[in-house]
Design an enzyme around this catalytic site. Structure first.
Site, short mmCIF file in Angstrom:
data_model
loop_
_atom_site.label_atom_id
_atom_site.label_comp_id
_atom_site.label_asym_id
_atom_site.label_seq_id
_atom_site.Cartn_x
_atom_site.Cartn_y
_atom_site.Cartn_z
N SER A 92 1.04 -1.03 0.03
CA SER A 92 -0.07 0.20 -0.13
C SER A 92 0.85 1.21 0.02
CB SER A 92 -0.90 -0.08 1.17
OG SER A 92 -0.09 0.30 2.54
N ILE A 93 0.32 2.52 0.33
CA ILE A 93 0.95 3.52 0.09
C ILE A 93 0.63 4.57 1.19
CG2 ILE A 93 -0.51 4.42 -1.57
CD1 ILE A 93 1.79 5.36 -3.52
N LYS A 125 -3.54 9.81 -8.64
CA LYS A 125 -4.06 8.42 -7.95
C LYS A 125 -5.54 8.02 -8.55
CE LYS A 125 -3.72 6.09 -3.59
NZ LYS A 125 -5.12 5.51 -3.37
N LYS A 298 6.47 9.48 -6.90
CA LYS A 298 7.42 8.50 -6.95
C LYS A 298 8.56 8.71 -7.23
CE LYS A 298 3.57 5.23 -8.74
NZ LYS A 298 3.11 4.61 -9.87
N CYS A 423 -50.27 16.33 -4.75
CA CYS A 423 -51.88 16.21 -4.80
C CYS A 423 -52.54 17.40 -4.50
CB CYS A 423 -52.13 15.05 -4.07
SG CYS A 423 -52.05 15.07 -2.14
N CYS A 443 -52.32 10.24 -2.75
CA CYS A 443 -51.35 10.92 -3.36
C CYS A 443 -50.42 10.39 -4.27
CB CYS A 443 -50.66 11.68 -2.11
SG CYS A 443 -49.23 12.77 -2.82
S1 IVH Z 1 1.80 2.95 -7.07
C1 IVH Z 1 4.07 0.74 -3.81
N1 IVH Z 1 0.15 4.64 -8.55
O1 IVH Z 1 -3.74 3.20 -4.52
C2 IVH Z 1 3.44 1.84 -4.57
N2 IVH Z 1 -0.89 3.35 -6.90
O2 IVH Z 1 -1.03 2.17 -3.34
C3 IVH Z 1 2.25 0.99 -5.34
N3 IVH Z 1 -3.34 3.62 -7.03
O3 IVH Z 1 -4.55 0.06 -4.23
C4 IVH Z 1 1.09 1.97 -5.72
N4 IVH Z 1 -3.41 5.12 -8.60
O4 IVH Z 1 -3.74 0.32 -6.85
C5 IVH Z 1 0.00 3.89 -7.48
N5 IVH Z 1 -0.76 6.13 -9.72
C6 IVH Z 1 -0.83 5.20 -8.97
C7 IVH Z 1 -1.97 4.77 -8.42
C8 IVH Z 1 -2.01 3.95 -7.22
C9 IVH Z 1 -4.21 4.43 -7.77
C10 IVH Z 1 -3.83 2.76 -6.04
C11 IVH Z 1 -3.20 1.21 -5.83
C12 IVH Z 1 -3.39 0.74 -4.61
C13 IVH Z 1 -3.60 2.16 -3.77
C14 IVH Z 1 -2.41 2.40 -2.68
#
Ligand code: IVH
Length: 746
Positions: A92-93, A125, A298, A423, A443
Site C-alpha cells: 500500500s502507499i 491516483k 514516486k 396532490c 397522493c
Molecule cells: S503506485 C508501492 N500509483 O492506490 C506503490 N498506486 O497504493 C504502489 N493507486 O491500491 C502503488 N493510482 O492500486 C500507484 N498512480 C498510482 C495509483 C495507485 C491508484 C492505488 C493502488 C493501491 C492504492 C495504494
C-alpha cells in the site's frame, strides 16, 4: 494437407495463420477504438472479422486460445475464485493529507539519499480497484486482485472482458512482465449504467469504485463483459528478461506495448516542482473522465527506490497526496419539495449546475426545515457544495456576502401554500415531529414511492420495476397502489412508454415477462418481507421479523390481540402518568382530588398489570413495541388498510410467516420446552445466520439477548467472537457450541 474437408475450407496450417492474423487485426482495431478513439473500420466490418474468427475457432477448437479476442465477451460462469500468491507483494502507499506533509516527505527523500535534487514523477491516483496482470512470453497468463497484498483472487476470466487490457503484447514484450494498475469506470459510463440498472429495477451503485469492485467479484464473465470497465497501468511487479531503470522507463515500455499508461505524468527534482505538479494536476483532474483522489509521488530511479526500501507495508519511495473533497460555489435557484412514501415533505436544493468531482451537480438534499433554518439557507443564496466521495452532494454553508437583498427566510408551509406539491392535499406537522406531511392516501407521489419500497430488494424483491418504471406506472394511471401491480396485464406492461410522448421508449416484452414472473414469486414471499414491503411508518425490517414470529399470517396480524394489548398498555401508562397525584406539571388542587386521583391511578395500575400478564407469554421484543404496534394497527384500522386486506383476498394472496412461534413462554412455563427460562447471547460465525438461531432458541422457550451480563446463562459461540468470549469467561457464563445447543434441544 488437403483442405477440402474442413468446414472453413482451410488446412490446419492455413487456419493457424488466419486465426493469428484475425486476432492481431481485431486487437489492433480494439486499441484504435478504445484507446486512441480513432477507429478505422465500421462496427459492421469489425463484427464481420469477429465472426470469421469465431467460425474458424469453432472449426478448429484446438487452435482457440484463451486470449483470443473472441473471449472478451466472457466465457462460462465460474464456481469461485482461486487464490494466488503475488510474485512481488502488492504494497500500500502512505497518504499525505496536507502540503506540509508533502514537504516533510520530500525532505526525507533528500536526507535519506543525501542528494539535493531527487528526480520524482507525479501522477494521478486513480480511485479504482488495484489489479495485477501477469504476462508470460507476451500473453496474459493471469489477472489477480490485490487481496491482502500477499495473496489475491484470480480474476482472469473477468479481466479478459475489459477491452483496454491487452491479451497479447507483441514481440517487444519481456519474458515475464507483471503490470500493476487500476480497474475503474468512467463517470459517464457509470452514470449511464446506473440509470439503466434503475430502469431494469436492479440496485444502483453508490460510486464508480464500488461498482467496479462489485463487478470484478461477479462469477459470470458474460455479465462482467456488459459493464463498462477500463484499465490503466501505473506500475510493475515481477520483471524478467529485461531491465528497467526508472518509472519513466516502464511508462515508455507501456506505451510501446500498447498498454494504457497513467497520464498525465510530471517530472520534478525539487520540492517546488513537486508542489507545482500537485497543483496542476488538481486543475486537470476535474476535467478527467474518471475519479481521481490524489497525486502519487514516486522516486523515478529504481536504484534509488531500492536504496530507500520499505517500512512495514508501504515503500519509503512513494506517497500519495490526497486532495481535500472538492467544494464549489453555486447559486441555489430554488427549493423544491419532494413527497416521500409516507407523505413526508423533503426540501431539495435546485442548483445552478456545477461540475464537482467529475460530475455535474444540479440538486442537493436539504434534509428538513430545521436543517435549512440552522444553516439559514434561502432561495437565491450562493451556497458551497461538497461531494465527499459519494455521489449525493450536500450544501455545506451559505456565502452570506453574496445574498440578494430580497432573500427571505425559508418557511416550508408558506412555500407550498399549505398544500402537498404532488396532490394539493392539506399538509400537517404531527406533534413531536420536525417534518411536514401530506396525509392523502391517494397522493401520486406517495403512490410512486410506496411502489418503489414494495418492489425493493429487501422487500418483495421484484426485479424489473425500478424507479422510472414505478414513476411511469403511476403517471400513466396503471397503478396507484402496490397491489395494482398484480393486475396489470403483461401486454400493457410490454408497451409501457418509459420515454416521453415525442420520444417514446417502450418497456418491452422481455422485461414485461420478467416482471410478471417475479410478481408470481413475490406472492409466496414470507410474511416478514410483506410487512416490510407495506412501508408502514416505524415498521422496519427487525420489527417485521418480530411481527412475523408472533403471527401466523397477514390476516392474523391485522387483528392481532397481542398488538392491541401492547398499544393499550402504552395508552394506559400515559394516562396513568397524567393523572398521577404526583404529576408535577398537573398537581391536584386539593386533598379530595388527590385521593380521587390516587384511586383512579391504582385502578389503572391494576389494569395495566393484568394486561401485562396477558401478553407476557409472548415475550414481545422491543422491536415490536408500542410505537410499532400503534402504527401498524392504525394502518389496518384505516380505510386504506381495509382496502389492502380485501384486495389481498381478491388476489388470493396470503402472506404466511416462516418463523411463527406461538406463545413460547406459556408452554415454557408448563415445563414443556427445553430452553425454558434460559437466556442466551450469540456470537461469532455459525453454520446458519444468527437470526435463525435466535428463532430456534426462542421457539424452544429461551430468550436471546444482545449483550452478556451475569444473568446470561449461555454464550452460543461460533468461530471468532473474541470479545464476547472473554467477557463470558470473566463472568463465568458457560460458552457452548452448536453441538451442545443441539444436545440441549433433544
Ligand atoms: S503506485 C508501492 N500509483 O492506490 C506503490 N498506486 O497504493 C504502489 N493507486 O491500491 C502503488 N493510482 O492500486 C500507484 N498512480 C498510482 C495509483 C495507485 C491508484 C492505488 C493502488 C493501491 C492504492 C495504494
Amino acid at each position: 494437407m488437403p483442405s477440402a474437408d474442413s468446414p472453413s475450407g482451410l488446412s490446419k496450417d492455413e487456419a493457424t495463420q488466419e486465426i493469428e492474423r484475425l486476432s492481431a487485426e481485431l486487437e489492433r482495431h480494439n486499441r484504435l477504438y478504445y484507446l486512441d478513439a480513432a477507429p478505422e473500420i465500421s462496427d459492421r466490418q469489425y463484427d464481420q472479422l469477429f465472426r470469421r474468427l469465431e467460425e474458424l475457432e469453432e472449426a478448429f477448437p484446438d487452435l482457440a486460445s484463451p486470449n483470443s479476442p473472441t473471449q472478451r465477451v466472457g466465457g462460462a460462469p465460474i464456481e469461485g475464485f482461486d487464490e494466488i500468491r503475488h510474485p512481488v507483494p502488492m504494497l500500500s502507499i502512505d497518504d499525505l493529507f496536507a502540503e506540509e506533509e508533502v514537504v516533510k516527505f520530500f525532505e526525507r527523500l533528500q536526507k535519506n539519499l543525501g542528494e539535493e535534487k531527487v528526480p520524482v514523477v507525479i501522477e494521478p491516483k486513480i480511485d479504482g480497484v488495484a489489479v495485477s496482470l501477469v504476462y508470460r512470453n507476451g500473453e496474459l497468463d493471469y489477472a489477480a486482485t490485490r487481496g491482502d497484498g500477499v495473496t489475491g483472487d484470480v480474476i482472469t476470466a473477468n479481466v479478459r472482458t475489459i477491452q483496454t487490457v491487452p491479451l497479447k503484447l507483441g514481440k517487444d514484450a519481456p519474458e515475464t512482465l507483471e503490470v500493476r494498475g487500476e480497474i475503474f469506470m468512467s463517470n459517464e459510463a457509470f452514470a449511464k449504467m446506473n440509470e439503466e440498472r434503475d430502469e431494469q429495477g436492479l440496485t444502483t451503485f453508490a460510486n464508480p469504485r464500488n461498482s467496479s469492485a462489485g463487478t470484478l467479484k461477479l462469477k459470470d464473465p458474460k455479465e462482467v463483459a456488459k459493464r463498462p470497465l477500463e484499465f490503466i497501468a501505473h506500475g510493475i511487479g515481477l520483471l524478467e528478461g529485461t531491465e528497467l531503470e526508472s518509472v519513466s522507463a516502464y511508462h515508455q515500455l507501456f506505451k510501446k506495448l500498447k498498454i494504457r499508461p497513467n497520464e498525465p505524468l510530471w517530472h520534478a527534482d525539487t520540492l517546488e516542482g513537486v508542489l507545482n505538479a500537485i497543483h496542476e494536476l488538481d486543475e486537470k483532474r476535474h476535467h478527467m473522465p474518471y475519479q481521481t483522489d490524489g497525486a502519487v509521488i514516486k522516486v523515478d530511479s529504481r536504484a534509488q527506490q531500492e536504496t530507500l526500501g520499505f517500512r512495514s507495508r508501504a515503500p519509503r519511495w512513494a506517497a500519495a497526496y490526497k486532495y481535500p473533497p472538492e467544494q464549489k460555489e453555486t447559486v441555489l435557484k430554488s427549493i423544491t419539495i419532494q413527497v416521500g412514501r409516507t407523505g413526508v415533505l423533503t426540501p431539495v436544493a435546485e442548483l445552478e449546475p456545477v461540475f464537482v468531482s467529475g460530475t455535474t451537480v444540479s440538486r442537493a438534499t436539504l434534509h428538513n426545515e430545521d436543517e435549512i433554518q440552522r444553516k439559514d439557507v434561502r432561495e437565491g443564496d450562493t451556497v458551497l457544495i461538497e461531494k465527499a466521495g459519494e455521489i449525493i452532494p450536500a450544501v455545506v454553508r451559505v456565502n452570506k456576502d453574496k445574498r440578494p437583498p430580497n432573500a427571505k427566510p425559508f418557511n416550508l408551509y408558506e412555500h407550498v401554500n399549505g398544500q402537498c406539491p404532488s396532490c394539493g392535499g392539506p399538509i400537517r406537522k404531527e406533534e413531536g415531529f420536525v417534518a411536514w406531511r401530506c396525509f392523502n392516501p391517494e397522493c401520486p407521489a406517495q403512490a410512486t414511492n410506496k411502489i418503489k419500497m414494495f418492489v425493493s430488494r429487501r422487500a418483495l424483491d421484484i426485479e424489473g420495476i425500478g424507479n422510472i418504471v414505478a414513476e411511469k406506472l403511476v403517471e400513466r394511471g396503471l397503478a396507484s397502489s402496490p397491489l395494482d401491480l398484480f393486475e396489470i396485464p403483461e401486454e400493457t406492461l410490454a408497451v409501457l412508454n418509459l420515454g416521453t410522448d415525442e420520444d417514446p421508449r417502450v418497456f418491452g416484452e422481455k422485461n414485461a415477462a420478467k416482471v410478471v414472473k417475479t410478481l408470481e414469486r413475490a406472492r409466496a414471499q414470507p410474511l416478514n418481507r410483506w410487512i416490510y414491503a407495506m412501508g408502514i411508518p416505524n415498521v422496519g425490517e427487525s420489527a417485521a421479523r418480530e411481527l412475523s414470529r408472533l403471527h401466523e399470517d397477514l390476516f392474523a396480524l391485522a387483528s392481532s390481540e397481542v398488538l392491541k394489548t401492547t398499544r393499550k398498555i402504552a395508552e394506559l401508562e400515559a394516562e396513568q402518568k397524567e393523572i398521577s397525584p404526583r404529576n408535577k406539571s398537573n398537581p391536584p388542587a386539593d386533598d379530595e382530588e388527590k385521593q380521587e386521583r390516587q384511586k383512579a391511578y391504582d385502578e389503572l395500575k391494576e389494569e395495566i398489570g393484568r394486561l401485562k400478564t396477558e401478553i407476557e407469554p409472548y415475550q414481545v421484543s422491543p422491536d415490536a413495541g408500542p410505537v410499532v404496534s400503534a402504527s401498524l394497527l392504525s394502518f389496518f384500522e384505516s380505510e386504506a388498510g381495509e382496502r389492502f386486506l380485501s384486495r389481498l383476498r381478491e388476489l388470493d394472496i396470503k402472506p404466511a410467516s416462516d418463523n411463527h412461534a406461538p406463545k413460547p413462554a406459556e408452554l415454557a412455563a408448563s415445563g414443556d420446552l427445553p430452553l425454558a427460562g434460559k437466556t442466551f447471547v450469540i456470537t461469532g460465525t455459525l453454520s446458519k445466520p444468527r437470526p435463525e438461531f435466535k428463532d430456534l432458541i426462542e421457539s424452544k422457550g429461551g430468550k436471546v439477548s444482545g449483550s452478556i451480563s451475569k444473568n446470561t446463562d449461555y454464550l452460543l459461540a461460533g468461530e471468532g467472537g473474541g470479545s464476547k468470549r472473554d467477557k463470558a469467561e470473566s463472568l463465568k457464563v458457560a460458552v457452548i457450541g452448536e453441538d451442545e445447543l443441539n444436545a440441549m434441544l433433544e
